[in-house]
Write an enzyme that holds these catalytic residues in place. Sequence first.
Site, PDB file in Angstrom:
ATOM      1  N   GLN A   1      21.780 -85.194  97.768  1.00 56.42           N
ATOM      2  CA  GLN A   1      22.906 -85.650  98.589  1.00 56.42           C
ATOM      3  C   GLN A   1      24.190 -84.861  98.316  1.00 56.42           C
ATOM      4  OE1 GLN A   1      23.223 -89.922  98.357  1.00 56.42           O
ATOM      5  NE2 GLN A   1      21.443 -90.207  99.669  1.00 56.42           N
TER       6      GLN A   1
ATOM      7  N   GLU B   1      49.282 -61.744 107.930  1.00 54.32           N
ATOM      8  CA  GLU B   1      49.784 -62.192 109.249  1.00 54.32           C
ATOM      9  C   GLU B   1      50.403 -63.580 109.137  1.00 54.32           C
ATOM     10  OE1 GLU B   1      47.791 -60.946 112.718  1.00 54.32           O
ATOM     11  OE2 GLU B   1      46.867 -59.219 111.726  1.00 54.32           O
TER      12      GLU B   1
ATOM     13  N   THR C   1      48.027 -52.318 107.184  1.00 55.65           N
ATOM     14  CA  THR C   1      46.581 -52.255 107.418  1.00 55.65           C
ATOM     15  C   THR C   1      46.238 -51.028 108.258  1.00 55.65           C
ATOM     16  OG1 THR C   1      46.431 -54.644 107.334  1.00 55.65           O
ATOM     17  CG2 THR C   1      44.626 -53.507 108.434  1.00 55.65           C
TER      18      THR C   1
ATOM     19  N   GLN D   1      29.129 -72.089  95.147  1.00 56.26           N
ATOM     20  CA  GLN D   1      28.665 -73.206  94.312  1.00 56.26           C
ATOM     21  C   GLN D   1      27.208 -73.565  94.638  1.00 56.26           C
ATOM     22  OE1 GLN D   1      30.733 -74.076  92.036  1.00 56.26           O
ATOM     23  NE2 GLN D   1      29.524 -75.687  91.086  1.00 56.26           N
TER      24      GLN D   1
HETATM   25  N1  COS Z   1      57.854 -65.420 119.596  1.00 55.69           N
HETATM   26  C1  COS Z   1      59.055 -65.021 120.121  1.00 55.69           C
HETATM   27  N2  COS Z   1      60.234 -65.188 119.467  1.00 55.69           N
HETATM   28  C2  COS Z   1      60.199 -65.735 118.248  1.00 55.69           C
HETATM   29  C3  COS Z   1      59.011 -66.151 117.646  1.00 55.69           C
HETATM   30  C4  COS Z   1      57.805 -65.971 118.369  1.00 55.69           C
HETATM   31  N3  COS Z   1      56.629 -66.352 117.852  1.00 55.69           N
HETATM   32  N4  COS Z   1      59.291 -66.672 116.441  1.00 55.69           N
HETATM   33  C5  COS Z   1      60.622 -66.599 116.285  1.00 55.69           C
HETATM   34  N5  COS Z   1      61.167 -66.047 117.396  1.00 55.69           N
HETATM   35  C6  COS Z   1      62.583 -65.796 117.648  1.00 55.69           C
HETATM   36  C7  COS Z   1      63.376 -67.109 117.581  1.00 55.69           C
HETATM   37  O1  COS Z   1      63.421 -67.746 118.824  1.00 55.69           O
HETATM   38  C8  COS Z   1      64.756 -66.619 117.155  1.00 55.69           C
HETATM   39  O2  COS Z   1      65.424 -66.129 118.303  1.00 55.69           O
HETATM   40  P1  COS Z   1      67.041 -66.073 118.396  1.00 55.69           P
HETATM   41  O3  COS Z   1      67.466 -64.894 117.604  1.00 55.69           O
HETATM   42  O4  COS Z   1      67.307 -65.908 119.853  1.00 55.69           O
HETATM   43  O5  COS Z   1      67.567 -67.371 117.830  1.00 55.69           O
HETATM   44  C9  COS Z   1      64.442 -65.435 116.263  1.00 55.69           C
HETATM   45  O6  COS Z   1      63.119 -64.999 116.600  1.00 55.69           O
HETATM   46  C10 COS Z   1      64.477 -65.797 114.795  1.00 55.69           C
HETATM   47  O7  COS Z   1      63.619 -66.896 114.586  1.00 55.69           O
HETATM   48  P2  COS Z   1      63.720 -67.811 113.302  1.00 55.69           P
HETATM   49  O8  COS Z   1      65.145 -68.277 113.131  1.00 55.69           O
HETATM   50  O9  COS Z   1      62.670 -68.845 113.387  1.00 55.69           O
HETATM   51  O10 COS Z   1      63.411 -66.744 112.155  1.00 55.69           O
HETATM   52  P3  COS Z   1      63.212 -66.894 110.609  1.00 55.69           P
HETATM   53  O11 COS Z   1      63.885 -65.759 109.971  1.00 55.69           O
HETATM   54  O12 COS Z   1      63.542 -68.284 110.171  1.00 55.69           O
HETATM   55  O13 COS Z   1      61.644 -66.613 110.450  1.00 55.69           O
HETATM   56  C11 COS Z   1      59.313 -67.123 110.371  1.00 55.69           C
HETATM   57  C12 COS Z   1      60.666 -67.353 111.046  1.00 55.69           C
HETATM   58  C13 COS Z   1      59.335 -67.503 108.918  1.00 55.69           C
HETATM   59  C14 COS Z   1      58.325 -67.969 111.123  1.00 55.69           C
HETATM   60  C15 COS Z   1      58.953 -65.616 110.503  1.00 55.69           C
HETATM   61  O14 COS Z   1      59.827 -64.819 109.732  1.00 55.69           O
HETATM   62  C16 COS Z   1      57.542 -65.320 110.093  1.00 55.69           C
HETATM   63  O15 COS Z   1      56.612 -65.556 110.845  1.00 55.69           O
HETATM   64  N6  COS Z   1      57.369 -64.765 108.894  1.00 55.69           N
HETATM   65  C17 COS Z   1      56.074 -64.308 108.449  1.00 55.69           C
HETATM   66  C18 COS Z   1      55.931 -62.876 108.777  1.00 55.69           C
HETATM   67  C19 COS Z   1      54.523 -62.437 108.663  1.00 55.69           C
HETATM   68  O16 COS Z   1      53.616 -63.034 109.234  1.00 55.69           O
HETATM   69  N7  COS Z   1      54.335 -61.337 107.942  1.00 55.69           N
HETATM   70  C20 COS Z   1      53.058 -60.740 107.792  1.00 55.69           C
HETATM   71  C21 COS Z   1      53.111 -59.456 108.542  1.00 55.69           C
HETATM   72  S1  COS Z   1      51.590 -58.830 109.009  1.00 55.69           S
HETATM   73  S2  COS Z   1      50.625 -58.525 107.369  1.00 55.69           S
END
Ligand code: COS
Length: 387
Positions: A281, A369, A160, A342
């Site tokens: 309604q 996001e 963005t 609608q």
């Molecule tokens: N704040 C701080 N730390 C975070 C966190 C947060 N909100 N979310 C996850 N973490 C940390 C976890 O604690 C974990 O730490 P450790 O390495 O110490 O274990 C690490 O990050 C990995 O977390 P997790 O195992 O939950 O990661 P996943 O790969 O399973 O991913 C999701 C988690 C799916 C929630 C994440 O990848 C996500 O939010 N994806 C969407 C991304 C997104 O929004 N993209 C759009 C971008 S902007 S257009």
Amino acid sequence: MFPFITEEHQMIRQAARDFAQNVIAPVAEHHDATGEFPINTVRQMGELGFMGIEVPEVYGGAEMDTIAYVLAMDEISRADASHGTIMSVNNSLFCNGIMQYGTEKQKQQYVTPVALGKAIGAYSLTEPMSGSDAGAMKSRAVLNDAGTHYIINGRKSWVTSAPYADYIVLFTMTQPEKKHRGVTAFLIHTDQPGFIRGKTEPKLGIRASATSEIIFDNYACPMENRLGNEGDGFKIAMSVLDAGRIGIASQALGIAEAALAASISYAQEREAFGQKIGQFQMIQQKLADMKCRVDASRLLIYQAALAKMAAKTTGARYSMEASMAKLFASETAMWVATQAVQIHGGMGYSKELPIERYFRDAKITEIYEGTSEIQRMVIARSLTGLS
Ligand code: COS
């Protein structure tokens, strides 16, 4: 009505409402139709303090809190969601990230111009093959032999504001074998060699918010432009997204409020079968449900904003509250905009009214996001502690 909304909050809400309705609303249709980036209004928003609401004054910001931010985001997005997107990225993803993890020099150099609206900031996490699975990125940063620069290569997508951004917070792999623990954040200057803008996305909605690919071809990033430590990037990206999701929730609320207000007016005026359609309604049910969902979204946003403010002292994560607000407000925006089309019938489908724009703009709030599916994952994981 809400004790945490002070006189100062009401003042910024009013200032944002005045600017949004008097300056943004009249040009919203033009920017939607042409896809022209609204650089003039964006600069003015910076002058008014809307580009760094939570940033301390010393770094060019308005030094207010998250409640002020969500109130202003809501007002701006009610007039035009594209302006809301640009504002949200500058505030939540760019300034907020550097304020949280940057050095003093980085705050002065990067936050100040963006908070003042003199420069545009962006945030780049997604890649062509890694969206929701953010840790699966392929782009690489390798430290050079002299240990002075990271050489960055790869392609990022859906960035963005990238076509106009001066600086970008970039997340890329420094140690791929460590998976998400090998991600590092960097501050990128878009005017340096090795930074290339790729194709601009032709989008369904938020058409005035420019989105493009970016390509790194041996871009040399000085060591001092690393944000946080090596390997901290994934946590920085995720914690910054928590703040971002509150911004997007507020943007969605603004879209839903605009669609509801237009629907109420139309129901009061439009007649069918010898009476106002608001007397039927089936229309009343729609309006009542729209209002309930809009107000419930607002309450979830306040809850998330308060949780973020509390986190400043406790250090606690507010991921669940942010995801709840984003999930509910974005699905509300899409649902309310659909009802608005609608209720307006053919006029809702026509470009003569902004209803179809609300409908197109609402959709992205369920995707970027973090999709609604990802928000549900974050909420459920927070509840159970299971990953
Ligand atoms: N704040 C701080 N730390 C975070 C966190 C947060 N909100 N979310 C996850 N973490 C940390 C976890 O604690 C974990 O730490 P450790 O390495 O110490 O274990 C690490 O990050 C990995 O977390 P997790 O195992 O939950 O990661 P996943 O790969 O399973 O991913 C999701 C988690 C799916 C929630 C994440 O990848 C996500 O939010 N994806 C969407 C991304 C997104 O929004 N993209 C759009 C971008 S902007 S257009």
